[in-house]
Design a protein around this motif. Structure first.
Motif, PDB file in Angstrom:
ATOM      1  N   ASP A  60      39.421  41.655  40.004  1.00  0.00           N
ATOM      2  CA  ASP A  60      40.867  41.433  39.962  1.00  0.00           C
ATOM      3  C   ASP A  60      41.450  41.965  38.653  1.00  0.00           C
ATOM      4  OD1 ASP A  60      43.373  40.207  40.941  1.00  0.00           O
ATOM      5  OD2 ASP A  60      43.086  38.874  39.208  1.00  0.00           O
ATOM      6  N   PHE A  61      40.758  41.722  37.549  1.00  0.00           N
ATOM      7  CA  PHE A  61      41.228  42.203  36.254  1.00  0.00           C
ATOM      8  C   PHE A  61      41.282  43.731  36.226  1.00  0.00           C
ATOM      9  CE2 PHE A  61      40.229  43.711  31.951  1.00  0.00           C
ATOM     10  CZ  PHE A  61      41.316  43.207  31.270  1.00  0.00           C
ATOM     11  N   VAL A  62      40.221  44.375  36.701  1.00  0.00           N
ATOM     12  CA  VAL A  62      40.162  45.837  36.711  1.00  0.00           C
ATOM     13  C   VAL A  62      41.269  46.412  37.592  1.00  0.00           C
ATOM     14  CG1 VAL A  62      38.782  47.822  37.451  1.00  0.00           C
ATOM     15  CG2 VAL A  62      37.716  45.979  36.136  1.00  0.00           C
ATOM     16  N   LEU A  63      41.446  45.856  38.772  1.00  0.00           N
ATOM     17  CA  LEU A  63      42.499  46.357  39.667  1.00  0.00           C
ATOM     18  C   LEU A  63      43.894  46.137  39.083  1.00  0.00           C
ATOM     19  CD1 LEU A  63      41.117  45.286  43.158  1.00  0.00           C
ATOM     20  CD2 LEU A  63      41.182  47.577  42.173  1.00  0.00           C
ATOM     21  N   ALA A  64      44.116  44.980  38.468  1.00  0.00           N
ATOM     22  CA  ALA A  64      45.429  44.710  37.864  1.00  0.00           C
ATOM     23  C   ALA A  64      45.711  45.686  36.733  1.00  0.00           C
ATOM     24  CB  ALA A  64      45.488  43.269  37.362  1.00  0.00           C
ATOM     25  N   GLU A  65      44.702  45.941  35.890  1.00  0.00           N
ATOM     26  CA  GLU A  65      44.889  46.899  34.805  1.00  0.00           C
ATOM     27  C   GLU A  65      45.120  48.305  35.357  1.00  0.00           C
ATOM     28  OE1 GLU A  65      45.138  46.423  31.454  1.00  0.00           O
ATOM     29  OE2 GLU A  65      45.166  44.293  31.979  1.00  0.00           O
ATOM     30  N   GLY A  66      44.412  48.655  36.416  1.00  0.00           N
ATOM     31  CA  GLY A  66      44.603  49.966  37.032  1.00  0.00           C
ATOM     32  C   GLY A  66      45.998  50.135  37.598  1.00  0.00           C
ATOM     33  N   VAL A  67      46.494  49.123  38.260  1.00  0.00           N
ATOM     34  CA  VAL A  67      47.855  49.181  38.814  1.00  0.00           C
ATOM     35  C   VAL A  67      48.885  49.267  37.689  1.00  0.00           C
ATOM     36  CG1 VAL A  67      49.591  47.839  40.077  1.00  0.00           C
ATOM     37  CG2 VAL A  67      47.287  48.064  40.988  1.00  0.00           C
ATOM     38  N   GLN A  68      48.687  48.480  36.648  1.00  0.00           N
ATOM     39  CA  GLN A  68      49.627  48.539  35.513  1.00  0.00           C
ATOM     40  C   GLN A  68      49.602  49.924  34.855  1.00  0.00           C
ATOM     41  OE1 GLN A  68      48.892  45.319  32.817  1.00  0.00           O
ATOM     42  NE2 GLN A  68      49.901  43.811  34.137  1.00  0.00           N
ATOM     43  N   PHE A  69      48.431  50.513  34.746  1.00  0.00           N
ATOM     44  CA  PHE A  69      48.319  51.850  34.154  1.00  0.00           C
ATOM     45  C   PHE A  69      49.023  52.882  35.033  1.00  0.00           C
ATOM     46  CE2 PHE A  69      46.038  55.894  33.807  1.00  0.00           C
ATOM     47  CZ  PHE A  69      46.281  56.192  32.475  1.00  0.00           C
ATOM     48  N   ILE A  70      48.792  52.806  36.353  1.00  0.00           N
ATOM     49  CA  ILE A  70      49.381  53.779  37.279  1.00  0.00           C
ATOM     50  C   ILE A  70      50.895  53.702  37.275  1.00  0.00           C
ATOM     51  CG2 ILE A  70      49.645  54.355  39.724  1.00  0.00           C
ATOM     52  CD1 ILE A  70      46.645  53.653  40.037  1.00  0.00           C
ATOM     53  N   PHE A  71      51.454  52.499  37.278  1.00  0.00           N
ATOM     54  CA  PHE A  71      52.902  52.333  37.319  1.00  0.00           C
ATOM     55  C   PHE A  71      53.564  52.283  35.949  1.00  0.00           C
ATOM     56  CE2 PHE A  71      51.846  50.449  41.571  1.00  0.00           C
ATOM     57  CZ  PHE A  71      52.491  51.435  42.309  1.00  0.00           C
ATOM     58  N   GLY A  72      52.755  52.398  34.901  1.00  0.00           N
ATOM     59  CA  GLY A  72      53.327  52.418  33.557  1.00  0.00           C
ATOM     60  C   GLY A  72      53.896  51.097  33.111  1.00  0.00           C
ATOM     61  N   LEU A  73      53.425  49.990  33.719  1.00  0.00           N
ATOM     62  CA  LEU A  73      53.953  48.681  33.359  1.00  0.00           C
ATOM     63  C   LEU A  73      53.198  48.067  32.177  1.00  0.00           C
ATOM     64  CD1 LEU A  73      54.364  47.204  36.942  1.00  0.00           C
ATOM     65  CD2 LEU A  73      56.117  48.215  35.513  1.00  0.00           C
ATOM     66  N   GLY A  74      52.132  48.702  31.747  1.00  0.00           N
ATOM     67  CA  GLY A  74      51.317  48.142  30.678  1.00  0.00           C
ATOM     68  C   GLY A  74      51.823  48.474  29.285  1.00  0.00           C
ATOM     69  N   VAL A  75      52.956  49.115  29.208  1.00  0.00           N
ATOM     70  CA  VAL A  75      53.470  49.540  27.907  1.00  0.00           C
ATOM     71  C   VAL A  75      54.189  48.420  27.227  1.00  0.00           C
ATOM     72  CG1 VAL A  75      54.990  51.161  26.705  1.00  0.00           C
ATOM     73  CG2 VAL A  75      53.695  51.888  28.719  1.00  0.00           C
TER      74      VAL A  75
ATOM     75  N   PHE B 214      29.542  30.461  41.461  1.00  0.00           N
ATOM     76  CA  PHE B 214      29.960  30.812  40.102  1.00  0.00           C
ATOM     77  C   PHE B 214      29.880  32.324  39.875  1.00  0.00           C
ATOM     78  CE2 PHE B 214      28.904  31.459  35.582  1.00  0.00           C
ATOM     79  CZ  PHE B 214      30.062  30.940  35.008  1.00  0.00           C
ATOM     80  N   LEU B 215      28.771  32.930  40.305  1.00  0.00           N
ATOM     81  CA  LEU B 215      28.627  34.383  40.149  1.00  0.00           C
ATOM     82  C   LEU B 215      29.664  35.143  40.973  1.00  0.00           C
ATOM     83  CD1 LEU B 215      24.732  34.748  40.165  1.00  0.00           C
ATOM     84  CD2 LEU B 215      26.294  34.916  38.214  1.00  0.00           C
ATOM     85  N   ALA B 216      29.940  34.689  42.177  1.00  0.00           N
ATOM     86  CA  ALA B 216      30.963  35.340  43.005  1.00  0.00           C
ATOM     87  C   ALA B 216      32.338  35.210  42.348  1.00  0.00           C
ATOM     88  CB  ALA B 216      30.973  34.740  44.407  1.00  0.00           C
ATOM     89  N   ALA B 217      32.619  34.049  41.767  1.00  0.00           N
ATOM     90  CA  ALA B 217      33.907  33.848  41.088  1.00  0.00           C
ATOM     91  C   ALA B 217      34.036  34.797  39.900  1.00  0.00           C
ATOM     92  CB  ALA B 217      34.043  32.399  40.639  1.00  0.00           C
ATOM     93  N   LEU B 218      32.963  34.945  39.130  1.00  0.00           N
ATOM     94  CA  LEU B 218      33.000  35.885  37.995  1.00  0.00           C
ATOM     95  C   LEU B 218      33.200  37.326  38.469  1.00  0.00           C
ATOM     96  CD1 LEU B 218      30.187  34.601  35.593  1.00  0.00           C
ATOM     97  CD2 LEU B 218      32.666  34.477  35.285  1.00  0.00           C
ATOM     98  N   PHE B 219      32.507  37.690  39.532  1.00  0.00           N
ATOM     99  CA  PHE B 219      32.639  39.039  40.078  1.00  0.00           C
ATOM    100  C   PHE B 219      34.085  39.315  40.501  1.00  0.00           C
ATOM    101  CE2 PHE B 219      32.778  41.697  43.915  1.00  0.00           C
ATOM    102  CZ  PHE B 219      32.339  42.895  43.377  1.00  0.00           C
ATOM    103  N   PHE B 220      34.671  38.400  41.266  1.00  0.00           N
ATOM    104  CA  PHE B 220      36.034  38.627  41.741  1.00  0.00           C
ATOM    105  C   PHE B 220      37.055  38.537  40.612  1.00  0.00           C
ATOM    106  CE2 PHE B 220      34.095  37.554  45.904  1.00  0.00           C
ATOM    107  CZ  PHE B 220      34.383  38.760  46.515  1.00  0.00           C
ATOM    108  N   LEU B 221      36.785  37.733  39.585  1.00  0.00           N
ATOM    109  CA  LEU B 221      37.652  37.707  38.416  1.00  0.00           C
ATOM    110  C   LEU B 221      37.649  39.073  37.733  1.00  0.00           C
ATOM    111  CD1 LEU B 221      39.368  35.938  36.433  1.00  0.00           C
ATOM    112  CD2 LEU B 221      37.242  35.598  35.170  1.00  0.00           C
ATOM    113  N   PHE B 222      36.465  39.656  37.576  1.00  0.00           N
ATOM    114  CA  PHE B 222      36.334  40.978  36.969  1.00  0.00           C
ATOM    115  C   PHE B 222      37.030  42.045  37.817  1.00  0.00           C
ATOM    116  CE2 PHE B 222      33.928  44.989  36.682  1.00  0.00           C
ATOM    117  CZ  PHE B 222      34.207  45.306  35.366  1.00  0.00           C
TER     118      PHE B 222
END
Length: 65
Positions: free
Chosen positions: A50-65, A40-48
């Motif tokens: 994954d979320f951070v990396l996805a937001e970072g990629v969206q920010f870098i490529f400007g897809l989060g607008v 459960f803790l590993a799943a929460l860690f990887f969920l977090f």
């Protein structure tokens, strides 16, 4: 190397099985619970992560607008 007969093999297996110390029900329950907690803790860690990396990629490529 001398060959082992089936009867000798069975006796050797029984001797080795007698040396095995099996965990108690309490030890098994505690170990199983700890495995579920760690999964459960590993799943929460990887969920977090994954979320951070996805937001970072969206920010870098400007897809989060």
């Amino acid at each position: 190397m001398p060959r082992t007969t089936p009867g000798q093999y069975i006796r050797q297996v029984r001797q080795e099985m007698a040396k095995v110390t099996w965990p108690s029900r309490k030890e098994t329950t505690i170990s199983t619970t700890m495995v579920f907690v760690m999964v459960f803790l590993a799943a929460l860690f990887f969920l977090f992560v994954d979320f951070v990396l996805a937001e970072g990629v969206q920010f870098i490529f400007g897809l989060g607008v």
